[in-house]
Design a protein around this motif. Structure first.
Motif, PDB file in Angstrom:
ATOM      1  N   ILE A  92      54.716  38.145  23.093  1.00 31.20           N
ATOM      2  CA  ILE A  92      53.996  39.267  22.797  1.00 31.20           C
ATOM      3  C   ILE A  92      54.738  40.408  23.434  1.00 31.20           C
ATOM      4  O   ILE A  92      54.978  40.372  24.685  1.00 31.20           O
ATOM      5  CB  ILE A  92      52.479  39.314  23.339  1.00 31.20           C
ATOM      6  N   ALA A  93      54.946  41.463  22.692  1.00 26.74           N
ATOM      7  CA  ALA A  93      55.763  42.623  23.226  1.00 26.74           C
ATOM      8  C   ALA A  93      54.599  43.424  24.017  1.00 26.74           C
ATOM      9  O   ALA A  93      53.687  43.740  23.630  1.00 26.74           O
ATOM     10  CB  ALA A  93      56.027  43.604  22.169  1.00 26.74           C
ATOM     11  N   PRO A  94      55.212  43.522  25.432  1.00 23.39           N
ATOM     12  CA  PRO A  94      53.942  44.329  26.365  1.00 23.39           C
ATOM     13  C   PRO A  94      53.964  45.742  25.977  1.00 23.39           C
ATOM     14  O   PRO A  94      55.037  46.629  26.521  1.00 23.39           O
ATOM     15  CB  PRO A  94      54.788  44.226  27.733  1.00 23.39           C
ATOM     16  N   LEU A  95      53.294  46.222  25.396  1.00 19.20           N
ATOM     17  CA  LEU A  95      53.190  47.636  24.789  1.00 19.20           C
ATOM     18  C   LEU A  95      51.842  48.128  25.225  1.00 19.20           C
ATOM     19  O   LEU A  95      50.820  47.285  25.281  1.00 19.20           O
ATOM     20  CB  LEU A  95      53.430  47.574  23.314  1.00 19.20           C
ATOM     21  N   PRO A  96      51.615  49.583  24.914  1.00 14.52           N
ATOM     22  CA  PRO A  96      50.273  50.004  25.495  1.00 14.52           C
ATOM     23  C   PRO A  96      49.159  50.203  24.283  1.00 14.52           C
ATOM     24  O   PRO A  96      48.682  51.006  23.971  1.00 14.52           O
ATOM     25  CB  PRO A  96      50.577  51.743  25.607  1.00 14.52           C
ATOM     26  N   TYR A  97      48.880  48.806  24.281  1.00 16.80           N
ATOM     27  CA  TYR A  97      47.822  48.640  22.970  1.00 16.80           C
ATOM     28  C   TYR A  97      46.417  49.170  23.193  1.00 16.80           C
ATOM     29  O   TYR A  97      46.029  49.068  24.748  1.00 16.80           O
ATOM     30  CB  TYR A  97      47.618  47.013  22.740  1.00 16.80           C
ATOM     31  N   ARG A  98      45.735  49.422  22.211  1.00 18.55           N
ATOM     32  CA  ARG A  98      44.164  49.665  22.505  1.00 18.55           C
ATOM     33  C   ARG A  98      43.653  48.321  22.699  1.00 18.55           C
ATOM     34  O   ARG A  98      43.873  47.419  22.190  1.00 18.55           O
ATOM     35  CB  ARG A  98      43.608  50.403  21.435  1.00 18.55           C
ATOM     36  N   ARG A  99      42.521  48.148  23.338  1.00 17.39           N
ATOM     37  CA  ARG A  99      41.671  47.151  23.478  1.00 17.39           C
ATOM     38  C   ARG A  99      41.244  46.615  22.188  1.00 17.39           C
ATOM     39  O   ARG A  99      40.734  47.143  21.267  1.00 17.39           O
ATOM     40  CB  ARG A  99      40.475  47.532  24.319  1.00 17.39           C
ATOM     41  N   LEU A 100      41.005  45.416  21.982  1.00 19.14           N
ATOM     42  CA  LEU A 100      40.575  44.637  20.722  1.00 19.14           C
ATOM     43  C   LEU A 100      39.178  44.839  20.789  1.00 19.14           C
ATOM     44  O   LEU A 100      38.387  44.921  21.923  1.00 19.14           O
ATOM     45  CB  LEU A 100      40.966  43.268  20.678  1.00 19.14           C
ATOM     46  N   PRO A 101      38.430  44.597  19.707  1.00 24.86           N
ATOM     47  CA  PRO A 101      36.966  44.821  19.436  1.00 24.86           C
ATOM     48  C   PRO A 101      36.234  43.989  20.365  1.00 24.86           C
ATOM     49  O   PRO A 101      36.673  42.591  20.429  1.00 24.86           O
ATOM     50  CB  PRO A 101      36.796  44.456  18.126  1.00 24.86           C
ATOM     51  N   GLY A 102      35.294  44.235  21.296  1.00 23.05           N
ATOM     52  CA  GLY A 102      34.570  43.269  22.280  1.00 23.05           C
ATOM     53  C   GLY A 102      33.480  42.577  21.521  1.00 23.05           C
ATOM     54  O   GLY A 102      33.005  42.859  20.473  1.00 23.05           O
ATOM     55  N   PRO A 103      32.943  41.742  22.303  1.00 25.08           N
ATOM     56  CA  PRO A 103      31.907  41.132  21.616  1.00 25.08           C
ATOM     57  C   PRO A 103      30.533  41.631  21.117  1.00 25.08           C
ATOM     58  O   PRO A 103      29.707  41.111  20.500  1.00 25.08           O
ATOM     59  CB  PRO A 103      31.653  40.099  22.960  1.00 25.08           C
ATOM     60  N   SER A 104      30.481  42.934  21.682  1.00 26.37           N
ATOM     61  CA  SER A 104      29.112  43.612  21.393  1.00 26.37           C
ATOM     62  C   SER A 104      29.419  44.452  20.164  1.00 26.37           C
ATOM     63  O   SER A 104      28.103  44.841  19.445  1.00 26.37           O
ATOM     64  CB  SER A 104      28.761  44.760  22.490  1.00 26.37           C
ATOM     65  N   GLY A 105      30.495  44.478  19.373  1.00 25.46           N
ATOM     66  CA  GLY A 105      30.770  44.959  18.253  1.00 25.46           C
ATOM     67  C   GLY A 105      30.270  44.375  16.871  1.00 25.46           C
ATOM     68  O   GLY A 105      29.882  43.129  17.316  1.00 25.46           O
ATOM     69  N   GLU A 106      30.153  45.070  15.860  1.00 24.10           N
ATOM     70  CA  GLU A 106      29.881  44.435  14.596  1.00 24.10           C
ATOM     71  C   GLU A 106      31.069  43.977  13.869  1.00 24.10           C
ATOM     72  O   GLU A 106      31.930  44.485  13.643  1.00 24.10           O
ATOM     73  CB  GLU A 106      29.041  45.411  13.780  1.00 24.10           C
ATOM     74  N   PRO A 107      30.885  42.832  13.191  1.00 23.81           N
ATOM     75  CA  PRO A 107      31.976  42.444  12.447  1.00 23.81           C
ATOM     76  C   PRO A 107      32.403  43.414  11.343  1.00 23.81           C
ATOM     77  O   PRO A 107      31.468  43.856  10.733  1.00 23.81           O
ATOM     78  CB  PRO A 107      31.634  40.972  11.852  1.00 23.81           C
ATOM     79  N   PRO A 108      33.593  43.678  11.038  1.00 24.42           N
ATOM     80  CA  PRO A 108      33.785  44.446   9.922  1.00 24.42           C
ATOM     81  C   PRO A 108      33.466  43.956   8.379  1.00 24.42           C
ATOM     82  O   PRO A 108      33.700  42.621   8.132  1.00 24.42           O
ATOM     83  CB  PRO A 108      35.322  45.205   9.923  1.00 24.42           C
ATOM     84  N   PRO A 109      32.716  44.612   7.550  1.00 26.45           N
ATOM     85  CA  PRO A 109      32.507  44.027   6.238  1.00 26.45           C
ATOM     86  C   PRO A 109      33.839  43.778   5.212  1.00 26.45           C
ATOM     87  O   PRO A 109      33.482  43.175   4.280  1.00 26.45           O
ATOM     88  CB  PRO A 109      31.521  45.014   5.710  1.00 26.45           C
ATOM     89  N   ARG A 110      34.961  44.302   5.525  1.00 27.08           N
ATOM     90  CA  ARG A 110      36.065  44.426   4.666  1.00 27.08           C
ATOM     91  C   ARG A 110      37.469  44.425   5.117  1.00 27.08           C
ATOM     92  O   ARG A 110      37.082  44.618   6.722  1.00 27.08           O
ATOM     93  CB  ARG A 110      35.867  45.804   3.785  1.00 27.08           C
ATOM     94  N   ARG A 111      38.605  44.639   4.758  1.00 30.20           N
ATOM     95  CA  ARG A 111      39.693  44.690   5.223  1.00 30.20           C
ATOM     96  C   ARG A 111      39.722  45.986   6.000  1.00 30.20           C
ATOM     97  O   ARG A 111      39.614  46.771   5.556  1.00 30.20           O
ATOM     98  CB  ARG A 111      40.597  44.541   4.142  1.00 30.20           C
ATOM     99  N   THR A 112      40.352  45.755   7.178  1.00 30.31           N
ATOM    100  CA  THR A 112      40.687  46.997   8.137  1.00 30.31           C
ATOM    101  C   THR A 112      42.096  46.854   8.602  1.00 30.31           C
ATOM    102  O   THR A 112      42.835  48.117   8.848  1.00 30.31           O
ATOM    103  CB  THR A 112      39.807  46.962   9.288  1.00 30.31           C
ATOM    104  N   HIS A 113      42.680  45.880   8.460  1.00 28.97           N
ATOM    105  CA  HIS A 113      44.159  45.688   9.063  1.00 28.97           C
ATOM    106  C   HIS A 113      45.145  44.922   8.142  1.00 28.97           C
ATOM    107  O   HIS A 113      44.638  44.409   7.244  1.00 28.97           O
ATOM    108  CB  HIS A 113      44.124  44.938  10.480  1.00 28.97           C
TER     109      HIS A 113
END
Length: 217
Positions: A92-113
């Motif tokens: 994994i390239a060490p880059l300034p990524y944003r945090r991934l969605p945490g467990p309190s979030g809602e699953p997306p209903p459709r394609r996002t990525h």
């Protein structure tokens, strides 16, 4: 270091039902793996028609035992959801990524990525092309990670700790066309580093992921 796992579902009529039957067990297993740091990212692979073709799982740790332990625990592997599994060592390239969605979030209903598996050429000049283009590629990826366009970038290696022979990237593009337009401007495409590209849509389920390497937390 990392392991890249591409698990492909069957194409028979019962394949969606097998996935649906195992899904809750799968989410429970990978949730535990994300929490203890063994899973860096896990996402479905979506075809243009929305059909689930399989999954991308990026595991932390490059020891073969880590891969074997994961596959032994993964319901999609144990219960026949995946009919083919391709595994590759990665980094994994060490880059300034944003945090991934945490467990309190809602699953997306459709394609996002979008997920892209991009393999380098296999000719004698392939390693030199990658090395020549790499500084400009990373310079472009740093702001992309900061802005949230690049969710994850991972080099594919020929052996654990070995030579880079490709890449797996996840970006915040909702369509194939948008993803292709973004990558057409990248040095790895413009300078002929990547020669074989496969593309899928995806969405990111909220799990207790740990920060990726280089993430600001």
């Amino acid at each position: 270091m990392a392991w890249i796992v591409l698990g492909f579902d069957g194409t028979d009529a019962e394949a969606p039902a097998r996935r649906a039957a195992a899904r809750e067990r799968h989410l429970g297993a990978i949730g535990a793996m994300a929490a203890d740091g063994r899973l860096a990212l896990g996402v479905p692979l979506l075809e243009p028609d929305g059909r689930v073709a399989g999954s991308l799982m990026v595991l932390s740790g490059d020891e073969p035992a880590a891969l074997e332990a994961y596959l032994a625990e993964e319901p999609f592997a144990r219960e026949g959801v995946w009919t083919r599994v391709d595994s590759m060592p990665g980094r994994i390239a060490p880059l300034p990524y944003r945090r991934l969605p945490g467990p309190s979030g809602e699953p997306p209903p459709r394609r996002t990525h979008t997920v892209i598996l991009a393999m380098d050429g296999t000719d004698e000049g392939a390693p030199a092309r990658r090395q020549a283009a790499r500084p400009a590629h990373l310079e472009r990826m740093r702001p992309a990670a900061t802005e949230g366009v690049l969710t994850l970038g991972c080099a594919v290696l020929d052996v654990p700790g070995g030579q880079m022979i490709g890449s797996v990237v996840v970006t915040a593009h909702e369509t194939d066309a948008a993803a292709r337009a973004f990558w057409e401007q990248d040095p790895y495409v413009r300078e002929g580093v990547w020669r074989d590209l496969r593309i899928w849509g995806t969405r990111i389920a909220p799990l207790p992921y740990r920060p990726l390497p280089g993430s600001s937390g």
